[in-house]
Design a protein around this motif. Sequence first.
Motif, mmCIF file in Angstrom:
data_model
loop_
_atom_site.group_PDB
_atom_site.id
_atom_site.type_symbol
_atom_site.label_atom_id
_atom_site.label_comp_id
_atom_site.label_asym_id
_atom_site.label_seq_id
_atom_site.Cartn_x
_atom_site.Cartn_y
_atom_site.Cartn_z
ATOM 1 N N GLN A 116 -0.221 1.014 -0.268
ATOM 2 C CA GLN A 116 -1.107 0.885 -1.423
ATOM 3 C C GLN A 116 -2.300 1.843 -1.302
ATOM 4 O O GLN A 116 -2.864 2.021 -0.226
ATOM 5 C CB GLN A 116 -1.626 -0.554 -1.540
ATOM 6 C CG GLN A 116 -0.572 -1.548 -2.021
ATOM 7 C CD GLN A 116 -1.151 -2.946 -2.219
ATOM 8 O OE1 GLN A 116 -1.009 -3.810 -1.363
ATOM 9 N NE2 GLN A 116 -1.801 -3.139 -3.337
ATOM 10 N N THR B 174 1.519 6.557 -5.845
ATOM 11 C CA THR B 174 1.149 6.061 -7.167
ATOM 12 C C THR B 174 1.639 7.007 -8.256
ATOM 13 O O THR B 174 2.166 6.580 -9.291
ATOM 14 C CB THR B 174 -0.380 5.912 -7.272
ATOM 15 O OG1 THR B 174 -0.829 4.980 -6.279
ATOM 16 C CG2 THR B 174 -0.794 5.408 -8.649
ATOM 17 N N ASN C 66 4.824 -3.708 -4.136
ATOM 18 C CA ASN C 66 4.077 -3.252 -2.964
ATOM 19 C C ASN C 66 4.603 -3.946 -1.710
ATOM 20 O O ASN C 66 4.796 -5.166 -1.697
ATOM 21 C CB ASN C 66 2.581 -3.554 -3.134
ATOM 22 C CG ASN C 66 1.944 -2.698 -4.201
ATOM 23 O OD1 ASN C 66 1.965 -1.474 -4.128
ATOM 24 N ND2 ASN C 66 1.368 -3.326 -5.220
#
Length: 339
Positions: free
Chosen positions: A187, A193, A211
């Motif tokens: 993360q 992302t 996640n």
Amino acid sequence: MDRSSHPRSRRVAPFVAAAAAAALTLAGCSSSSGGKKSEEGGADASAGKASTPQMTVALVTHQAPGDTFWDIVRKGAQTAADKDNVKLIYSADPNAGNQANLVQNAIDQKVDGIAVTLAKPDALKGVIAKATAAGIPVVGLNSGLSDWKELGLLEFFGQDETVAGEAFGKKLNEVGAKNAVCVVQEQGNIGLTQRCAGLEKTFEGKTQVLNVNGTDMPSVKSTITAKLKQDSSIDYVVTLGAPFAPTAVQSVEEAGSKAKVATFDLNKELTGAIQDGDIQFAVDQQPYLQGYLAVDGLWLYKNNGNYSGGGEQPVLTGPAFVDKSNVEAVSQFAAKGTR
């Protein structure tokens, strides 16, 4: 940072694709002006080793323990270092603050150049400015394509993760996927992302983000398994790193799911899985090339004043799809740990 004092502000007219080709040409050929010294001895002889004074380069990445992707990056970097008469110092930490400290250590050691990944660019902004102020050239690789120029780096070698994600989404459309889960192992990693966001942009089906703790593979397996049991309509599991794809295959089996697995990145184990049909396809960003070009780029800058990409554009190393149609050709290189 006063960018007007940065050496990149005094460069000549930019060049993009030609720079990458020039880097590889200089790396592989003898040049009386560039400092390369050829070796004689037949067609199979080495292309030569630099006769320039030894320089020290620090390669600082966000590698997590056990992530074999970085073995390929390091092998490329070491190949360039051996050829260019460079002493390579490698260090890594997935924690952005710790990675910044490693860059500071390189500054304190007065290295001649730094190659760094920018998975979390904000945490590295200050220390990169210190390196520049100390007169140490810094190049980026792998992560940070959208931030390298703002942070004042000379060059960047890597994949546009948004473009890679968009290409992945289109590939899912081609194979008829309807519900894909994008598994993020770290993360806050901007590159990961961007991969999921790019996929979601072009994929016509449903995209879910899951996640997981990438430093704990049993946890990765159990989390994916639970997700597949909870949603039986998932027909594609998308992992964002090669080491996680085989684990996803195990999760599919354990959950009794019919989902297929595809991934970003490649290694020698994965080529076999693609040949066997366990993994449908992979997007290869050519990490060997990233490490090689980062070190060679610093050598070229120090010894010939070159900027790959003219200091204005990144040198892209991907995306390139690997599936059953071309995996046999790629596997011979992956077996050597260079793809």
